[in-house]
Write a protein that holds these residues in place. Sequence first.
Motif, PDB file in Angstrom:
ATOM      1  N   ARG A 281       0.817  -1.215   0.000  1.00 41.96           N
ATOM      2  CA  ARG A 281       0.000   0.000   0.000  1.00 41.96           C
ATOM      3  C   ARG A 281       0.851   1.266   0.000  1.00 41.96           C
ATOM      4  O   ARG A 281       0.546   2.234  -0.706  1.00 41.96           O
ATOM      5  N   LEU A 285       0.865   4.030  -2.955  1.00 38.38           N
ATOM      6  CA  LEU A 285       0.599   5.449  -2.692  1.00 38.38           C
ATOM      7  C   LEU A 285       1.671   6.334  -3.315  1.00 38.38           C
ATOM      8  O   LEU A 285       1.374   7.377  -3.893  1.00 38.38           O
ATOM      9  N   HIS A 293      -4.563  14.209  -4.444  1.00 46.09           N
ATOM     10  CA  HIS A 293      -5.655  13.229  -4.518  1.00 46.09           C
ATOM     11  C   HIS A 293      -5.419  12.059  -3.571  1.00 46.09           C
ATOM     12  O   HIS A 293      -6.002  10.990  -3.744  1.00 46.09           O
ATOM     13  N   LYS A 295      -5.877  11.937  -0.234  1.00 50.82           N
ATOM     14  CA  LYS A 295      -6.544  11.979   1.071  1.00 50.82           C
ATOM     15  C   LYS A 295      -7.264  10.676   1.449  1.00 50.82           C
ATOM     16  O   LYS A 295      -7.095  10.156   2.541  1.00 50.82           O
ATOM     17  N   ARG A 296      -8.063  10.157   0.524  1.00 48.27           N
ATOM     18  CA  ARG A 296      -8.815   8.946   0.862  1.00 48.27           C
ATOM     19  C   ARG A 296      -7.883   7.760   1.106  1.00 48.27           C
ATOM     20  O   ARG A 296      -8.101   6.977   2.029  1.00 48.27           O
ATOM     21  N   HIS A 297      -6.861   7.641   0.264  1.00 47.06           N
ATOM     22  CA  HIS A 297      -5.920   6.539   0.478  1.00 47.06           C
ATOM     23  C   HIS A 297      -5.260   6.658   1.854  1.00 47.06           C
ATOM     24  O   HIS A 297      -5.061   5.662   2.542  1.00 47.06           O
ATOM     25  N   ILE A 299      -6.583   8.056   4.504  1.00 43.78           N
ATOM     26  CA  ILE A 299      -7.594   7.693   5.510  1.00 43.78           C
ATOM     27  C   ILE A 299      -7.724   6.166   5.604  1.00 43.78           C
ATOM     28  O   ILE A 299      -7.742   5.589   6.696  1.00 43.78           O
ATOM     29  N   TRP A 300      -7.782   5.505   4.446  1.00 38.12           N
ATOM     30  CA  TRP A 300      -7.918   4.039   4.464  1.00 38.12           C
ATOM     31  C   TRP A 300      -6.712   3.392   5.124  1.00 38.12           C
ATOM     32  O   TRP A 300      -6.850   2.443   5.888  1.00 38.12           O
ATOM     33  N   PHE A 301      -5.533   3.910   4.808  1.00 33.70           N
ATOM     34  CA  PHE A 301      -4.319   3.346   5.414  1.00 33.70           C
ATOM     35  C   PHE A 301      -4.356   3.527   6.924  1.00 33.70           C
ATOM     36  O   PHE A 301      -4.071   2.605   7.692  1.00 33.70           O
TER      37      PHE A 301
ATOM     38  N   GLY B  66     -15.226   1.337   2.274  1.00 34.73           N
ATOM     39  CA  GLY B  66     -14.367   2.262   1.540  1.00 34.73           C
ATOM     40  C   GLY B  66     -12.987   1.650   1.368  1.00 34.73           C
ATOM     41  O   GLY B  66     -12.450   1.058   2.300  1.00 34.73           O
ATOM     42  N   GLY B  67     -12.413   1.768   0.168  1.00 34.74           N
ATOM     43  CA  GLY B  67     -11.084   1.204  -0.083  1.00 34.74           C
ATOM     44  C   GLY B  67     -11.131  -0.196  -0.682  1.00 34.74           C
ATOM     45  O   GLY B  67     -10.118  -0.691  -1.165  1.00 34.74           O
ATOM     46  N   PHE B 100      -7.431  -1.086  -1.719  1.00 33.97           N
ATOM     47  CA  PHE B 100      -6.500   0.056  -1.732  1.00 33.97           C
ATOM     48  C   PHE B 100      -5.773   0.354  -3.037  1.00 33.97           C
ATOM     49  O   PHE B 100      -5.670   1.507  -3.433  1.00 33.97           O
ATOM     50  N   THR B 101      -5.267  -0.706  -3.699  1.00 30.50           N
ATOM     51  CA  THR B 101      -4.329  -0.469  -4.792  1.00 30.50           C
ATOM     52  C   THR B 101      -5.003  -0.139  -6.119  1.00 30.50           C
ATOM     53  O   THR B 101      -4.885  -0.864  -7.100  1.00 30.50           O
ATOM     54  N   TYR B 104      -7.883   6.581  -8.783  1.00 26.44           N
ATOM     55  CA  TYR B 104      -9.235   6.901  -9.269  1.00 26.44           C
ATOM     56  C   TYR B 104      -9.364   8.393  -9.543  1.00 26.44           C
ATOM     57  O   TYR B 104      -8.535   9.189  -9.106  1.00 26.44           O
ATOM     58  N   ILE B 141     -14.176  15.325  -0.690  1.00 29.29           N
ATOM     59  CA  ILE B 141     -13.687  15.677   0.642  1.00 29.29           C
ATOM     60  C   ILE B 141     -12.590  16.733   0.520  1.00 29.29           C
ATOM     61  O   ILE B 141     -11.850  16.769  -0.448  1.00 29.29           O
ATOM     62  N   ALA B 142     -12.540  17.590   1.514  1.00 32.29           N
ATOM     63  CA  ALA B 142     -11.594  18.719   1.463  1.00 32.29           C
ATOM     64  C   ALA B 142     -10.156  18.209   1.536  1.00 32.29           C
ATOM     65  O   ALA B 142      -9.880  17.237   2.174  1.00 32.29           O
TER      66      ALA B 142
END
Lengths: 469, 142
Positions: A281, A285, A293, A295-297, A299-301, B66-67, B100-101, B104, B141-142
């Motif tokens: 992961r 990243l 872009h 941010k979500r990755h 958060i998931w990590f 999510g993910g 995760f991998t 997007y 999201i910000a």
Amino acid sequence: MASRLIVEAPFEAENQLELSLRQAFESLQPNLRPPFSFSISIPNPDQYSQLNRAILHGILTEPHFAKTHIKHLHGIITDGYAMFINLLIKVVHQLYPKLLGSVKSQLLWVAEEMIYVLGIGIDVLLVSLLRQINGGDFSDGNLWLCLKMATLFLNKWQCLLEEEPNVLSCALYVFLRVLADHCRTNRPSDQNFETLRRLEVYLCVKIVREEFHLCLRIGRDFIRLLQDLIHVLEFRDIWKDLMLCPSKFNTSRFVNVSQLYRTRTCSKYVLLRINPEMETRLRFLMTYVKLGHQKRHQIWFFQKFLHEPDRETIIVDIVRFICCAHHPPNEIIQSDIVPRWAVIGWLLKSCRSSYVEKSVKFALFYDWLFFDESVDSVMNIEPAILLMVHSIQKYIDITHNLLEFLLYLVDNYDVRVENKVLIAKGVSSALQLLAKKGVIQSYDVLTYCPALSPTLKEGLGRLISGVKS
Amino acid sequence: MMTTTMTLLKDIVPSAQNNINTKFIVLEKGNATLEGQNKLCMALVADETAAVHVQLWGDECNAFEGGDIIQLTNGIFSYQRNHLVLRSGKRGKMEKVGEFTMAYVETPNMSEIHWIPDPMNTSKYIQHQVISVHSRMFPPIA
């Protein structure tokens, strides 16, 4: 229908490795019970591969027949167990966290059998098992693996020392790091946990006291890990001897601690503290996700690996991994992909306790202190300078905090004259090389930065010019 | 191994047929609601080319987070109570194939496009105009 290796989850695609082992087992099942026919004719590569898979599945899922299966295995082996161990490594690498408890027990059992026969690849197998021990993880499953592995190393001590000494260096690295968690926790101590902790201390002390050459192989990160254990009596004694009586370690090659400082730690040690899931992961990243872009990755990590309070200490391991083991090629560095310094900035901001934050900063600057162009890589020191420079605009507190910490280390990390000189020289050469290689155009952006205190700027200026304070 | 052609999300078109094979990552999941006996849940998903709203149904609602990376086989992209959503429907299926991998983009969002029948072939839809560049249901999201 044959038993499963992993916990079944609805809506999850079948794992191809598990499927291939199970199918081999199902198709060869009638041949997996005695009497075995060890025919004179050598099986063709395909049959041999199927037989290896089938027996492995049998060992992992049929504990009551495991001894029969292993005898069968010994009878058919023609490649020094290379294929069998390679399959075991794949199972550990791809499936370990999902394996059923009974399968994990069998896996550890068969690993010990493979040491007994000195199968080809046993070193890699043991290293991949060590990687499954998680930092900051006090779950029963993780403590069980610590206990099993520490016991295994002590049971097979002599054999490993003679045949695979490298693996013992790896074990030392892992258990010193794990002990930092186990000796710092304020969880209510129970008998089992205390036994485990004592066993881990015993193993580490044995390696350091009896086989110090194994510590020399690790290099400077051995010292970094040891200093986190200085509050533990046994390690305080070791520390004192390292500093004051190096001859006590009976290794003629070891003269003084600066010798360890000056040995760059190979990235394979750093990788030991990052499990394969985390490695995949983090590399993803920093290879595919665009800056802005991420941010979500992130958060998931965080949710997966850092959410629980105890797990915070692995941030230190991740920062070491990023500095020492993840060196992207130029095409990535020059692209719009999330750079390493940005990930470290995020991790630094994610620290909840000041103790971890301090260790993270230390991990970030550690290679600066002893930097020597002839052995060290500019890639190890690059993230820290870029993080300081890129934070000036929006996060000046990070720049300030990091620079202050670096200057503090130079003055206080090791106050003995010869080592203090070594460190000042290391940091100066790090700064000079970063400018020479063009990582940073000029230090003016820092030394003329109005938001930084004059003391810091003066201190930095002295280091850049290499003038003694 | 199954060898089906994978459609990129930017290329999906509303249709009454279960004919979409695609792979995407779940970005966000809304709260589940009950419709009669059935649990329903909306999610924002995306691949490297576009995003879209997915409607999860029944046990699918709890199976994905999510993910998660999901492979959709024989999915359908159509209007459900005025929302243009991608779903597995009766004949399709969703399977988690990773986590995760996957990189997007969040725009365009195929559910936030107004489609009209193709004047040349009225059984097909073509893009008329973009209603919103991003999902209005799941703002960026910000």
